[in-house]
Design a protein around this motif. Structure first.
Motif, PDB file in Angstrom:
ATOM      1  N   ALA A  52       0.830  -1.205   0.000  1.00 23.42           N
ATOM      2  CA  ALA A  52       0.000   0.000   0.000  1.00 23.42           C
ATOM      3  C   ALA A  52       0.868   1.260   0.000  1.00 23.42           C
ATOM      4  O   ALA A  52       0.589   2.230  -0.730  1.00 23.42           O
ATOM      5  N   GLN A  53       1.930   1.242   0.800  1.00 20.25           N
ATOM      6  CA  GLN A  53       2.824   2.398   0.838  1.00 20.25           C
ATOM      7  C   GLN A  53       3.530   2.598  -0.502  1.00 20.25           C
ATOM      8  O   GLN A  53       3.730   3.731  -0.953  1.00 20.25           O
ATOM      9  N   ASN A  54       3.899   1.490  -1.127  1.00 21.53           N
ATOM     10  CA  ASN A  54       4.556   1.589  -2.427  1.00 21.53           C
ATOM     11  C   ASN A  54       3.606   2.166  -3.474  1.00 21.53           C
ATOM     12  O   ASN A  54       4.016   2.968  -4.337  1.00 21.53           O
ATOM     13  N   GLU A  55       2.328   1.756  -3.386  1.00 17.75           N
ATOM     14  CA  GLU A  55       1.347   2.307  -4.317  1.00 17.75           C
ATOM     15  C   GLU A  55       1.179   3.803  -4.084  1.00 17.75           C
ATOM     16  O   GLU A  55       1.052   4.588  -5.049  1.00 17.75           O
ATOM     17  N   GLN A  56       1.181   4.224  -2.833  1.00 18.63           N
ATOM     18  CA  GLN A  56       1.109   5.651  -2.534  1.00 18.63           C
ATOM     19  C   GLN A  56       2.326   6.396  -3.086  1.00 18.63           C
ATOM     20  O   GLN A  56       2.214   7.506  -3.619  1.00 18.63           O
ATOM     21  N   GLU A  57       3.498   5.754  -2.948  1.00 18.83           N
ATOM     22  CA  GLU A  57       4.724   6.381  -3.450  1.00 18.83           C
ATOM     23  C   GLU A  57       4.694   6.494  -4.972  1.00 18.83           C
ATOM     24  O   GLU A  57       5.152   7.496  -5.550  1.00 18.83           O
ATOM     25  N   ILE A  94      11.667  23.356 -10.092  1.00 13.40           N
ATOM     26  CA  ILE A  94      11.898  22.113 -10.825  1.00 13.40           C
ATOM     27  C   ILE A  94      13.019  21.300 -10.184  1.00 13.40           C
ATOM     28  O   ILE A  94      12.942  20.075 -10.068  1.00 13.40           O
ATOM     29  N   ALA A  95      14.088  21.989  -9.775  1.00 11.56           N
ATOM     30  CA  ALA A  95      15.220  21.298  -9.136  1.00 11.56           C
ATOM     31  C   ALA A  95      14.776  20.601  -7.856  1.00 11.56           C
ATOM     32  O   ALA A  95      15.177  19.457  -7.571  1.00 11.56           O
ATOM     33  N   GLN A  96      13.952  21.265  -7.049  1.00 11.29           N
ATOM     34  CA  GLN A  96      13.443  20.642  -5.818  1.00 11.29           C
ATOM     35  C   GLN A  96      12.579  19.416  -6.127  1.00 11.29           C
ATOM     36  O   GLN A  96      12.693  18.374  -5.484  1.00 11.29           O
ATOM     37  N   LEU A  97      11.733  19.595  -7.157  1.00  8.39           N
ATOM     38  CA  LEU A  97      10.859  18.467  -7.530  1.00  8.39           C
ATOM     39  C   LEU A  97      11.670  17.294  -8.078  1.00  8.39           C
ATOM     40  O   LEU A  97      11.347  16.128  -7.834  1.00  8.39           O
ATOM     41  N   GLU A  98      12.741  17.603  -8.817  1.00  5.62           N
ATOM     42  CA  GLU A  98      13.578  16.531  -9.337  1.00  5.62           C
ATOM     43  C   GLU A  98      14.273  15.781  -8.199  1.00  5.62           C
ATOM     44  O   GLU A  98      14.472  14.563  -8.274  1.00  5.62           O
ATOM     45  N   ALA A  99      14.651  16.522  -7.131  1.00  9.90           N
ATOM     46  CA  ALA A  99      15.245  15.858  -5.965  1.00  9.90           C
ATOM     47  C   ALA A  99      14.218  14.937  -5.303  1.00  9.90           C
ATOM     48  O   ALA A  99      14.535  13.807  -4.903  1.00  9.90           O
ATOM     49  N   GLU A 100      12.971  15.424  -5.213  1.00 10.94           N
ATOM     50  CA  GLU A 100      11.902  14.585  -4.657  1.00 10.94           C
ATOM     51  C   GLU A 100      11.639  13.374  -5.555  1.00 10.94           C
ATOM     52  O   GLU A 100      11.372  12.269  -5.083  1.00 10.94           O
ATOM     53  N   ARG A 101      11.727  13.625  -6.888  1.00 12.62           N
ATOM     54  CA  ARG A 101      11.520  12.518  -7.831  1.00 12.62           C
ATOM     55  C   ARG A 101      12.577  11.436  -7.632  1.00 12.62           C
ATOM     56  O   ARG A 101      12.266  10.239  -7.574  1.00 12.62           O
ATOM     57  N   ASP A 102      13.838  11.860  -7.485  1.00 15.68           N
ATOM     58  CA  ASP A 102      14.923  10.894  -7.295  1.00 15.68           C
ATOM     59  C   ASP A 102      14.742  10.129  -5.980  1.00 15.68           C
ATOM     60  O   ASP A 102      14.965   8.912  -5.917  1.00 15.68           O
ATOM     61  N   ALA A 103      14.335  10.852  -4.938  1.00 14.97           N
ATOM     62  CA  ALA A 103      14.101  10.194  -3.644  1.00 14.97           C
ATOM     63  C   ALA A 103      12.954   9.200  -3.741  1.00 14.97           C
ATOM     64  O   ALA A 103      12.987   8.099  -3.151  1.00 14.97           O
ATOM     65  N   SER A 104      11.933   9.568  -4.500  1.00 14.49           N
ATOM     66  CA  SER A 104      10.790   8.683  -4.677  1.00 14.49           C
ATOM     67  C   SER A 104      11.192   7.417  -5.433  1.00 14.49           C
ATOM     68  O   SER A 104      10.743   6.311  -5.115  1.00 14.49           O
ATOM     69  N   GLU A 105      12.045   7.569  -6.434  1.00  9.06           N
ATOM     70  CA  GLU A 105      12.516   6.404  -7.188  1.00  9.06           C
ATOM     71  C   GLU A 105      13.292   5.453  -6.276  1.00  9.06           C
ATOM     72  O   GLU A 105      13.117   4.223  -6.347  1.00  9.06           O
ATOM     73  N   LYS A 106      14.145   6.011  -5.415  1.00  8.42           N
ATOM     74  CA  LYS A 106      14.888   5.175  -4.476  1.00  8.42           C
ATOM     75  C   LYS A 106      13.940   4.473  -3.493  1.00  8.42           C
ATOM     76  O   LYS A 106      14.113   3.291  -3.182  1.00  8.42           O
ATOM     77  N   ALA A 107      12.942   5.244  -3.033  1.00 11.34           N
ATOM     78  CA  ALA A 107      11.982   4.659  -2.087  1.00 11.34           C
ATOM     79  C   ALA A 107      11.223   3.511  -2.737  1.00 11.34           C
ATOM     80  O   ALA A 107      11.008   2.451  -2.125  1.00 11.34           O
ATOM     81  N   GLN A 108      10.830   3.704  -3.997  1.00 16.80           N
ATOM     82  CA  GLN A 108      10.110   2.638  -4.701  1.00 16.80           C
ATOM     83  C   GLN A 108      10.991   1.405  -4.882  1.00 16.80           C
ATOM     84  O   GLN A 108      10.530   0.266  -4.749  1.00 16.80           O
ATOM     85  N   ALA A 109      12.267   1.648  -5.196  1.00 19.33           N
ATOM     86  CA  ALA A 109      13.186   0.523  -5.363  1.00 19.33           C
ATOM     87  C   ALA A 109      13.335  -0.246  -4.043  1.00 19.33           C
ATOM     88  O   ALA A 109      13.343  -1.485  -4.024  1.00 19.33           O
TER      89      ALA A 109
END
Length: 229
Positions: A52-57, A94-109
């Motif tokens: 469920a958390q992964n789906e939220q992420e 955009i730079a802040q969002l890209e940092a969040e995007r990268d963190a989200s990708e790591k979290a999903q992995a």
């Protein structure tokens, strides 16, 4: 000497503990299986929560990608119109969002890896639990069989079986005698009733007499008297 006594006491305590465990192995196993089943159920819930958390992420990641695309479009428009200051602010966002995007990708992995391990652990645990449950059923059946064997091997138990068999045989013999006696009584009653009816008919003069009458005896006596004269 004192150390030897302490060692002996510990040894006897250990033997008593092991004997207690052996005597109560089946209920102990049953409780351990229940505890394991509860732990597996908790692991299942953990897997469900992780999924469920992964789906939220994933949803959050999609939203971030959409916001980045939107800001890039707006920042390019600002640059095209010479609004460098606004374009810079857009670039910072955009730079802040890209940092969040990268963190989200790591979290999903990490979620994917963790979920995979949890699912594998749950599957293996469920297989072991099923094997334990089969073993418990076999152990209970074996314990019952052993109790029955002990009861049969016990002389008092065999004597009880012998007594029960003897009682049953006597009861059956008594019941058979009762049935035979009842049948004979019925036959005797029927024959008696038939004989009574025949006697009544004969006495009334219907059919041959059943035996000599007083008149026949008197006639025979008179014949004997006349012959003697």
């Amino acid at each position: 000497m004192f150390n030897s006594i302490l060692t002996l006491i510990r040894g006897r305590a250990y033997d008593a503990e092991q004997a207690f465990i052996d005597r109560n192995a089946v209920p102990l196993l049953a409780q351990q299986i229940r505890d394991a089943a509860a732990a597996i159920q908790s692991a299942r819930r953990a897997v469900a929560i992780a999924v469920a958390q992964n789906e939220q992420e994933k949803s959050r990641y999609s939203a971030i990608i959409d916001r980045i695309a939107d800001l890039e479009t707006r920042a390019v428009a600002a640059l095209q119109k010479g609004s460098d200051e606004l374009a810079r602010e857009g670039a910072e966002a955009i730079a802040q969002l890209e940092a969040e995007r990268d963190a989200s990708e790591k979290a999903q992995a990490q979620f994917t890896q963790t979920i995979g391990k949890l699912k594998a652990t749950v599957r293996a645990s469920e297989a072991r639990l099923q094997e334990l449950q089969r073993g418990e059923r076999l152990a209970r059946a074996t314990a019952q069989t052993q109790k029955l064997s002990v009861a049969c091997d016990d002389n008092s138990g065999l004597a009880t079986l012998d007594d029960a068999e003897e009682t049953l045989a006597r009861l059956q013999a008594y019941q058979n005698r009762c049935e035979v006696a009842a049948s004979v009584m019925k036959e005797m009653d029927a024959a008696s009733r038939q004989a009574t009816i025949v006697e009544k008919l004969a006495n009334a003069g219907f059919g041959a007499p059943l035996g000599p009458s007083a008149d026949d005896v008197l006639a025979r006596l008179r014949d004997r008297m006349n012959s003697a004269a």
